[in-house]
Design a protein around this motif. Structure first.
Motif, PDB file in Angstrom:
ATOM      1  N   SER A   1       1.632  -0.133  -2.458  1.00  0.00           N
ATOM      2  CA  SER A   1       1.934  -0.321  -1.032  1.00  0.00           C
ATOM      3  C   SER A   1       2.687  -1.624  -0.791  1.00  0.00           C
ATOM      4  CB  SER A   1       0.639  -0.309  -0.212  1.00  0.00           C
ATOM      5  OG  SER A   1      -0.007   0.939  -0.331  1.00  0.00           O
ATOM      6  N   TRP A   2       2.325  -2.666  -1.533  1.00  0.00           N
ATOM      7  CA  TRP A   2       2.993  -3.962  -1.388  1.00  0.00           C
ATOM      8  C   TRP A   2       4.453  -3.842  -1.811  1.00  0.00           C
ATOM      9  CZ3 TRP A   2       3.451  -8.046   1.155  1.00  0.00           C
ATOM     10  CH2 TRP A   2       3.944  -9.261   0.647  1.00  0.00           C
ATOM     11  N   LEU A   3       4.719  -3.124  -2.889  1.00  0.00           N
ATOM     12  CA  LEU A   3       6.097  -2.919  -3.332  1.00  0.00           C
ATOM     13  C   LEU A   3       6.866  -2.114  -2.301  1.00  0.00           C
ATOM     14  CD1 LEU A   3       8.373  -3.109  -5.385  1.00  0.00           C
ATOM     15  CD2 LEU A   3       7.360  -1.166  -6.613  1.00  0.00           C
ATOM     16  N   ALA A   4       6.248  -1.069  -1.759  1.00  0.00           N
ATOM     17  CA  ALA A   4       6.900  -0.248  -0.735  1.00  0.00           C
ATOM     18  C   ALA A   4       7.242  -1.085   0.494  1.00  0.00           C
ATOM     19  CB  ALA A   4       5.999   0.918  -0.341  1.00  0.00           C
ATOM     20  N   GLU A   5       6.334  -1.980   0.870  1.00  0.00           N
ATOM     21  CA  GLU A   5       6.570  -2.834   2.035  1.00  0.00           C
ATOM     22  C   GLU A   5       7.717  -3.800   1.786  1.00  0.00           C
ATOM     23  OE1 GLU A   5       4.211  -6.258   4.634  1.00  0.00           O
ATOM     24  OE2 GLU A   5       3.054  -4.754   3.522  1.00  0.00           O
ATOM     25  N   LEU A   6       7.737  -4.415   0.610  1.00  0.00           N
ATOM     26  CA  LEU A   6       8.806  -5.357   0.282  1.00  0.00           C
ATOM     27  C   LEU A   6      10.166  -4.663   0.254  1.00  0.00           C
ATOM     28  CD1 LEU A   6       7.060  -7.394  -2.576  1.00  0.00           C
ATOM     29  CD2 LEU A   6       7.647  -8.246  -0.295  1.00  0.00           C
TER      30      LEU A   6
ATOM     31  N   SER B   1      19.765   6.949  -3.351  1.00  0.00           N
ATOM     32  CA  SER B   1      20.168   8.313  -3.692  1.00  0.00           C
ATOM     33  C   SER B   1      19.696   9.287  -2.620  1.00  0.00           C
ATOM     34  CB  SER B   1      19.580   8.710  -5.049  1.00  0.00           C
ATOM     35  OG  SER B   1      18.188   8.967  -4.927  1.00  0.00           O
ATOM     36  N   ASP B   2      19.788  10.573  -2.927  1.00  0.00           N
ATOM     37  CA  ASP B   2      19.400  11.621  -1.985  1.00  0.00           C
ATOM     38  C   ASP B   2      17.917  11.944  -2.079  1.00  0.00           C
ATOM     39  OD1 ASP B   2      20.434  13.334   0.061  1.00  0.00           O
ATOM     40  OD2 ASP B   2      20.069  15.039  -1.269  1.00  0.00           O
ATOM     41  N   ARG B   3      17.239  11.407  -3.077  1.00  0.00           N
ATOM     42  CA  ARG B   3      15.823  11.734  -3.285  1.00  0.00           C
ATOM     43  C   ARG B   3      14.913  10.667  -2.704  1.00  0.00           C
ATOM     44  NH1 ARG B   3      14.361  14.658  -8.923  1.00  0.00           N
ATOM     45  NH2 ARG B   3      15.909  16.328  -8.849  1.00  0.00           N
ATOM     46  N   GLY B   4      13.687  11.103  -2.372  1.00  0.00           N
ATOM     47  CA  GLY B   4      12.679  10.152  -1.936  1.00  0.00           C
ATOM     48  C   GLY B   4      12.059   9.458  -3.135  1.00  0.00           C
ATOM     49  N   LEU B   5      11.307   8.406  -2.881  1.00  0.00           N
ATOM     50  CA  LEU B   5      10.652   7.631  -3.935  1.00  0.00           C
ATOM     51  C   LEU B   5       9.150   7.832  -3.833  1.00  0.00           C
ATOM     52  CD1 LEU B   5      10.541   5.374  -6.140  1.00  0.00           C
ATOM     53  CD2 LEU B   5      10.523   3.722  -4.248  1.00  0.00           C
ATOM     54  N   LEU B   6       8.510   8.192  -4.942  1.00  0.00           N
ATOM     55  CA  LEU B   6       7.061   8.340  -4.990  1.00  0.00           C
ATOM     56  C   LEU B   6       6.498   7.366  -6.009  1.00  0.00           C
ATOM     57  CD1 LEU B   6       4.501   9.769  -4.070  1.00  0.00           C
ATOM     58  CD2 LEU B   6       4.908  11.531  -5.797  1.00  0.00           C
ATOM     59  N   LEU B   7       5.726   6.394  -5.524  1.00  0.00           N
ATOM     60  CA  LEU B   7       5.082   5.401  -6.380  1.00  0.00           C
ATOM     61  C   LEU B   7       3.668   5.873  -6.691  1.00  0.00           C
ATOM     62  CD1 LEU B   7       6.151   2.188  -4.397  1.00  0.00           C
ATOM     63  CD2 LEU B   7       7.257   3.134  -6.438  1.00  0.00           C
ATOM     64  N   ILE B   8       3.379   6.051  -7.963  1.00  0.00           N
ATOM     65  CA  ILE B   8       2.075   6.572  -8.387  1.00  0.00           C
ATOM     66  C   ILE B   8       1.364   5.534  -9.242  1.00  0.00           C
ATOM     67  CG2 ILE B   8       0.885   8.389  -9.669  1.00  0.00           C
ATOM     68  CD1 ILE B   8       3.118  10.254  -9.079  1.00  0.00           C
ATOM     69  N   GLY B   9       0.071   5.367  -9.013  1.00  0.00           N
ATOM     70  CA  GLY B   9      -0.701   4.438  -9.834  1.00  0.00           C
ATOM     71  C   GLY B   9      -2.137   4.373  -9.388  1.00  0.00           C
ATOM     72  N   ASP B  10      -2.968   3.695 -10.152  1.00  0.00           N
ATOM     73  CA  ASP B  10      -4.365   3.497  -9.794  1.00  0.00           C
ATOM     74  C   ASP B  10      -4.468   2.617  -8.556  1.00  0.00           C
ATOM     75  OD1 ASP B  10      -5.292   5.053 -11.810  1.00  0.00           O
ATOM     76  OD2 ASP B  10      -6.209   3.456 -12.988  1.00  0.00           O
ATOM     77  N   PRO B  11      -5.614   2.643  -7.879  1.00  0.00           N
ATOM     78  CA  PRO B  11      -5.808   1.753  -6.719  1.00  0.00           C
ATOM     79  C   PRO B  11      -5.639   0.293  -7.136  1.00  0.00           C
ATOM     80  CG  PRO B  11      -7.569   3.385  -6.849  1.00  0.00           C
ATOM     81  CD  PRO B  11      -6.788   3.511  -8.110  1.00  0.00           C
ATOM     82  N   GLY B  12      -4.977  -0.478  -6.282  1.00  0.00           N
ATOM     83  CA  GLY B  12      -4.850  -1.905  -6.537  1.00  0.00           C
ATOM     84  C   GLY B  12      -3.725  -2.302  -7.466  1.00  0.00           C
ATOM     85  N   THR B  13      -2.783  -1.409  -7.716  1.00  0.00           N
ATOM     86  CA  THR B  13      -1.676  -1.744  -8.617  1.00  0.00           C
ATOM     87  C   THR B  13      -0.445  -2.265  -7.869  1.00  0.00           C
ATOM     88  OG1 THR B  13      -1.119   0.625  -8.622  1.00  0.00           O
ATOM     89  CG2 THR B  13      -2.351  -0.226 -10.516  1.00  0.00           C
ATOM     90  N   GLY B  14      -0.539  -2.410  -6.560  1.00  0.00           N
ATOM     91  CA  GLY B  14       0.560  -3.002  -5.793  1.00  0.00           C
ATOM     92  C   GLY B  14       1.587  -2.008  -5.303  1.00  0.00           C
TER      93      GLY B  14
END
Length: 375
Positions: free
Chosen positions: A95-100, A80-93
């Motif tokens: 960055s790993w999801l963003a990388e994949l 879509s036209d919007r960016g994605l912001l993944l929010i969560g506690d440390p260690g919830t994956g």
């Protein structure tokens, strides 16, 4: 760009899984948004693993463990036209999801800006090659593009880690990038706009524990779709994540290790009990500073396995696991020792008396580790 044959400490997802991505691309007959390498359906398959209904002639393993709806919403957002912001506690994956996602969509997950208190607007947009500016003056050739600008120029995914660690004025540099999809270069009289190519978008992450540090402006919030990533508390899912990630990490050392099921159960149960104790605590002084996430468990187990292989009998033992857990979770002295000591005598000792076996050795190992830290 590195290849699979290049010897590097940690391969990004697009290199590590390049053969798998190429296979999915060859089987992909669905429509692809913009210049995406894989269709949304195949991106989902790459991240969450294949199912019989996919009718593939090989198994695609699951790489991120969590609610599939989170992944689906993330993929839809990036188209879509919007960016994605993944929010969560440390260690919830997050960055790993963003990388994949970046690896599957554009084949490059390395256009990353790491947010810190010292991040500047130049690191988001561009800076100048001072030597070239002095010799030739300011021009497009003397610009040093940021990873975000490079992602715009190549129609790729730009990643912004720990967005809320940056000050508000730095965060707001993203507003024009997300809305207008270009970066202006006012120092130049001509050729002074860098436009984003089709396929560009931003995947940002934010630590929910940092809320209140540098809150996002309402203008920036409107330009992101938020996806909350919760801590995994389901024991079956936790076990799958831990086994997958630990084996992956140990592969760097060129050895594998069998993880005794009983010790893995002890680790998972201990963290579940720690979370319960943390939720029941009435103040921060009665809680460990650690987030008690699945990532912490992975760190504990990896530490115990390495210690066993380097200094033990190659077989992981309950005593070593307990020492690794204490060493990983104690960050504040003497506060965390006090919290963990109380928990150990109230919960772990009770389990060791009831279940005996490895629990007894685990209990004694933890006590010894805490005594060492108290000295």
């Amino acid at each position: 760009m590195a290849t699979a044959e290049t010897v590097i400490l940690r391969q990004p997802a697009e290199i590590k899984y390049q053969e798998e991505i190429a296979y999915l691309e060859s089987k992909d007959t669905s429509a692809k948004p913009f210049t995406w390498r894989l269709s949304p359906k195949m991106v989902r398959t790459f991240v969450l693993g294949s199912m019989p209904s996919d009718k593939l002639d090989r198994q695609i393993p699951q790489k991120w463990f969590g609610d599939p709806s989170f992944v689906e919403r993330a993929i839809v957002t990036l188209a879509s036209d919007r960016g994605l912001l993944l929010i969560g506690d440390p260690g919830t994956g997050k960055s790993w999801l963003a990388e994949l996602l970046s690896a599957a969509i554009c084949g490059n997950s390395t256009y990353v800006v790491q947010g810190t208190a010292g991040t500047t607007e130049d690191q988001i947009k561009y800076s100048w090659n001072v030597a070239m500016v002095i010799a030739q003056g300011q021009s497009r050739q003397s610009i040093i593009p940021s990873p975000m600008m490079t992602a715009m120029q190549r129609g790729a995914m730009g990643r912004f880690e720990e967005l809320t660690r940056c000050t508000s004025d730095v965060q707001d540099a993203l507003i024009s990038i997300l809305s207008e999809k270009y970066i202006s270069i006012p120092e130049l009289k001509s050729d002074n706009v860098v436009f984003a190519q089709p396929g560009f978008n931003i995947i940002a992450t934010a630590n929910s524990r940092d809320r209140g540090v540098n809150d996002l402006s309402s203008a920036l919030k409107r330009r992101f779709n938020f996806v909350q990533i919760p801590i995994v508390t389901n024991k079956k899912s936790e076990k799958e994540i831990i086994e997958f990630r630990v084996k992956d990490l140990l592969a760097r050392h060129s050895f594998s290790a069998e993880i005794p099921p009983t010790l893995l159960d002890i680790l998972i149960q201990t963290f579940a009990d720690l979370r319960e104790a943390s939720d029941a605590a009435s103040s921060d002084d009665q809680r460990l500073e650690s987030a008690l996430s699945t990532a912490e468990q992975i760190g504990v187990l990896e530490d115990a396995i390495l210690h066993s292989n380097f200094f033990g009998q190659s077989k992981i033992e309950a005593r070593i696991l307990a020492r690794s857990l204490v060493g990983t979770l104690v960050r504040r002295l003497p506060e965390d020792i006090s919290v963990l000591n109380k928990f150990w005598h109230g919960v772990i000792e009770k389990r060791s008396q009831e279940d005996k076996g490895d629990w007894t050795e685990f209990s004694e190992g933890g006590k010894d580790a805490m005594k060492t830290l108290e000295k």
